[in-house]
Design an enzyme around this catalytic site. Structure first.
Site, PDB file in Angstrom:
ATOM      1  N   GLU A 302       0.803  -1.224   0.000  1.00 33.34           N
ATOM      2  CA  GLU A 302       0.000   0.000   0.000  1.00 33.34           C
ATOM      3  C   GLU A 302       0.841   1.280   0.000  1.00 33.34           C
ATOM      4  O   GLU A 302       0.768   2.087   0.931  1.00 33.34           O
ATOM      5  CB  GLU A 302      -0.959  -0.020   1.187  1.00 33.34           C
ATOM      6  CG  GLU A 302      -1.939  -1.185   1.109  1.00 33.34           C
ATOM      7  CD  GLU A 302      -2.983  -1.201   2.215  1.00 33.34           C
ATOM      8  OE1 GLU A 302      -2.978  -0.276   3.058  1.00 33.34           O
ATOM      9  OE2 GLU A 302      -3.801  -2.126   2.241  1.00 33.34           O
ATOM     10  N   GLU A 563      -5.255  -8.522   0.410  1.00 34.61           N
ATOM     11  CA  GLU A 563      -5.881  -8.236   1.697  1.00 34.61           C
ATOM     12  C   GLU A 563      -7.367  -8.017   1.492  1.00 34.61           C
ATOM     13  O   GLU A 563      -7.774  -7.250   0.612  1.00 34.61           O
ATOM     14  CB  GLU A 563      -5.292  -6.988   2.358  1.00 34.61           C
ATOM     15  CG  GLU A 563      -3.884  -7.141   2.890  1.00 34.61           C
ATOM     16  CD  GLU A 563      -3.429  -5.890   3.652  1.00 34.61           C
ATOM     17  OE1 GLU A 563      -4.311  -5.132   4.129  1.00 34.61           O
ATOM     18  OE2 GLU A 563      -2.215  -5.670   3.747  1.00 34.61           O
TER      19      GLU A 563
END
Length: 813
Positions: A302, A563
């Site tokens: 991320e 995720e």
């Protein structure tokens, strides 16, 4: 017929939208895999406390206290309780992260449980800090030794692993994870002053210091409780924005900032890449782990663009639509960063209906101290870590204070707080396309280094949240690549409750949908919308203007959602899902439905691989996963009554192993096709009826693009009749398909045989078996052993066809 005993010796390849491996017989078609598993784990982001002397707790209270200690320096632990800053300033200690992500002596138990849940893949979290906390180029070999031993355990249990070089908002010293302490100092930041200057909201400081005890901010907070999901707002505060900008683009935006004659961002990237390269070398040299256990390496978790691309510094950027708590503008962040007291800071909340303004607050850094290192602190950092800043890096005032690099590059003026260059970071300044100009070059350098140790390793691509991944060079892709996008249902995560409405967040983020067209009302519409969003993310792997492009035209790579998950500390919903209601531990009905909505989106014709967030054995009701108040773990010892935590550690039967301590298991312990001959077309699972439907697209041996070129090795009969047997291996969990009888001769009934170890479902109640009703099987045969089904069918020389299987629990709805 027994289940195939495949050795999985071949490398996992990535082509034709599939994870593929060679069959045991080289003459047979390759085998397609669906990879489903978990992230290991939230506490992987933290150092451990020093080992305690050997003790044997005798009461539940003592065992819970020991588990709390083993959680280590979680995000709520500060200096007094856990030496939050001082131990990091000292470089930590050898083996500082040993025990992360999981205790070595408990690994067999946890891996056995995960396997019984049907998982076959682990996303293994390794923050940069775990490897190189002692200083630049000083690697923690004790931690790497431990990691290699744990990887061997994963291999023994048949798991495939990919490594995540993990970070969140750059570093745990801004309530994130990732970069070591010394990197923040290299970028000019004093980590001890991050919270008090509003440069980040730090969980460890929240109820201890506030913002230096200032009026206003304390009044604006709802008590002292750490707010739900506030940590990710740190992406939009000074510390994170500064560090990401420096890491990815200091050569463009901060050219005066060099260390040892190298742009500081490049210097930091070189250390980051070398650290993970060293880890890859060690795993390679250990032998027997690459390819058949460790299949690949994720890109940086991320990443964020920091200030890159920002056009106006006096306003909150339009892209910052999620705001919670104090939200300084970029220029207010700069002013706070040099110790100014700043009023008129927006204070916001984000609820079921979106953004809500809650007024203004004043932030006054204690003693007027800024976030930047003073001149003396900078000299001390140079001595401690052994680097040398360039002479141009001299942004301090006559008292040795100030030190803001952005003032030093004439972005703003500290004397009066005025912005001097509003367009400094915008796309017109030397090209500020973050993904193509900055993320892409960093990732290419990282992948190139990793492949020196692991030539066949899959490069998992984890771009910024919901961003389109770019076209990458063939050298980077090297025929071994997969997308690893992330997805969370924002409203559910933020409000910790299910809603009767939702929105297409991917469409809104990518500006392909307006608010009205993105709005989803009602359960069916929400589920369809989630499936559409996963489909959009999956489509990135086949877009010719993105990663699918190559010199020959087009490639199709697989997608794994790296995720996804849902909170288990959910609140009850009332009218329109707005009423908070009360929540009770152990009542996971809402969380179970929310998880089923998510995973249903991954099924269908998306047929996605994924790794759920998260398996965290040290989860507790009081502190969740130990991570900023999040509570997403599939398992918790606190869901074991009385002394049942001891039973969970020594399960006497399959029921105990599979169910005790699990949360919402009906939703995520679900059937799926694990591996197959042919192309996966569609599958679905209804949690309420247990109905499972599966479609396989079976190309002819002659025409299949999957195995064309291998056919000359196959003995194909002249008349085109069956020459070999195709198969699908299906996970059929006891949690949904456990049988109550071993007697039955119905033609449409399949009674499985006990699994090889003969384990009982419940002690003294007989062997565990699956009992199914076959509603449709287009051709072939289904047999079941334990929780694993094998559907076999003929492969033919000519004629593509579609194969269908539909089953449910015998006697089910």
């Amino acid at each position: 017929m027994s289940l195939p005993s495949r050795q999985d010796k071949g490398n996992i390849g990535t082509s034709h939208s599939n994870f593929l491996s060679p069959a045991d017989d080289p003459a047979d078609p390759p085998v397609a895999h669906l990879l489903r598993g978990v992230n290991w784990s939230s506490t992987a982001k933290f150092p451990s406390f020093p080992p305690r002397e050997s003790s044997h707790p005798t009461t539940r209270k003592e065992r819970d206290e020991l588990r709390t200690y083993k959680t280590g320096v979680h995000t709520g632990i500060g200096e007094e309780e856990g030496r939050f800053w001082s131990e990091a300033e000292e470089g930590g200690r050898d083996g500082w992260f040993v025990g992360r992500p999981i205790e070595e002596d408990a690994a067999d138990l946890h891996l056995t449980r995960l396997k019984a849940w049907g998982f076959n893949t682990i996303r293994y979290l390794i923050p940069w800090e775990a490897l190189e906390h002692a200083g630049p180029g000083q690697y923690d070999e004790m931690y790497i030794d431990y990691t290699i031993r744990l990887l061997r355990k994963c291999k023994e249990h048949g798991f495939r692993v990919f490594i995540s070089p993990h970070q969140d908002v750059f570093s745990r010293f801004m309530s994130g994870s990732g970069a070591p302490y010394w990197v923040l100092e290299a970028f000019g930041i004093n980590p001890r002053n991050i919270h008090q200057t509003g440069a980040a909201l730090v969980h460890a400081c929240w109820d201890k210091e506030g913002y230096g005890g200032t009026e206003g901010i304390e009044a604006a907070k709802d008590g002292d409780e750490w707010p739900d999901m506030i940590w990710n707002t740190n992406l939009h505060r000074l510390a994170s924005r500064h560090c990401f900008t420096m890491f990815f683009a200091s050569d463009v935006f901060a050219p005066k900032c060099k260390i040892d004659g190298v742009p500081v961002g490049q210097w930091a990237q070189d250390h980051y890449t070398a650290a993970y390269g060293h880890l890859a070398d060690r795993v390679r040299d250990a032998g027997g782990l690459l390819d058949n256990c460790v299949i690949g390496w994720d890109s940086m978790n991320e990443p964020d663009q920091g200030f890159i691309g920002m056009e106006v510094l006096e306003d909150i950027p339009e892209s910052q639509d999620f705001r919670k708590g104090p939200s300084p503008t970029p220029i207010q962040g700069f002013q706070l960063g040099i110790g100014w007291s700043v009023s008129d800071v927006a204070y916001d909340d984000f609820g079921s209906l979106g953004h809500k303004k809650k007024g203004k607050v004043t932030i006054s850094p204690a003693e007027g101290k800024g976030v930047w290192l003073t001149r003396d602190e900078a000299k001390d950092a140079q001595r401690r870590w052994g680097w040398q800043w360039s002479e141009e890096w001299n942004f301090w005032d006559e008292n040795g204070r100030g030190g803001c690099p952005w003032a030093g590059h004439d972005v703003w003026r500290p004397s009066d707080g005025i912005v001097l260059q509003n367009g400094y970071f915008n796309p017109g300044h030397q090209g500020s396309d973050f993904i193509n100009n900055f993320w892409k070059r960093q990732h290419a350098s990282y992948v190139t280094r990793i492949r020196k140790a692991h030539p066949n390793g899959i490069a998992f691509i984890n771009p910024p949240i919901f961003a389109n991944p770019p076209d990458l060079s063939e050298q980077v892709k090297s025929g071994h690549m997969a997308l690893s996008a992330h997805f969370y249902d924002g409203l559910t995560m933020l409000g910790k409750r299910r809603h009767r409405f939702n929105a297409d967040a991917v469409g809104i983020q990518r500006k392909t949908k307006g608010f009205l067209s993105a709005l989803k009302l009602g359960p069916s519409s929400i589920r369809d919308g989630l499936r559409d969003q996963f489909g959009e993310l999956k489509s990135d792997s086949s877009k010719q203007d993105g990663i699918a492009a190559d010199s020959a035209g087009k490639r199709e790579y697989p997608t794994l959602i790296g995720e996804l998950g849902t909170p288990f500390d959910m609140k009850k919903s009332g009218l329109l899902g707005l009423a908070k209601g009360s929540s009770q531990w152990g009542d996971y009905k809402e969380a179970t439905r929310a998880m089923d909505d998510l995973l249903n989106g991954c099924d269908g014709d998306n047929a996605l691989s994924y790794t759920l967030w998260v398996y965290e054995p040290l989860n507790s009701h009081s502190r969740g996963d130990g991570w900023n108040g999040e509570d997403l773990s599939l398992f918790s010892y606190d869901d074991c009554d009385g002394d049942d935590d001891l039973v969970a550690d020594n399960p006497p039967d399959l029921k105990t192993l599979i169910t005790l301590g699990s949360r919402g298991i009906q939703s995520w312990c679900r059937p799926y096709p694990v591996e197959m001959t042919g192309m996966l077309g569609y599958f679905s699972f209804d949690m309420n009826t247990t109905r499972f439907e599966l479609e396989i697209e079976m190309p002819s041996l002659e025409g299949s693009r999957l195995w064309r070129g291998e056919r000359e090795k196959q003995d194909i009969s002249a008349d085109g009749e069956m020459t070999s047997v195709g198969f699908v291996k299906i996970y059929l969990p006891f949690i949904h398909y456990l049988g109550s009888s071993t007697v039955g001769k119905e033609n449409n009934r399949v009674i499985g045989s006990p699994q090889r170890d003969g384990a009982e479902w419940e002690k003294g109640q007989g062997k565990a078996i699956v009992d199914l009703e076959i509603e449709e099987i287009s051709e072939g045969k289904l047999v079941v052993n334990g929780q694993w089904g094998l559907w076999t069918y003929p492969m033919q020389k000519t004629g593509d066809r579609k194969l269908t299987l539909r089953i449910k629990k015998w006697g089910g709805v």
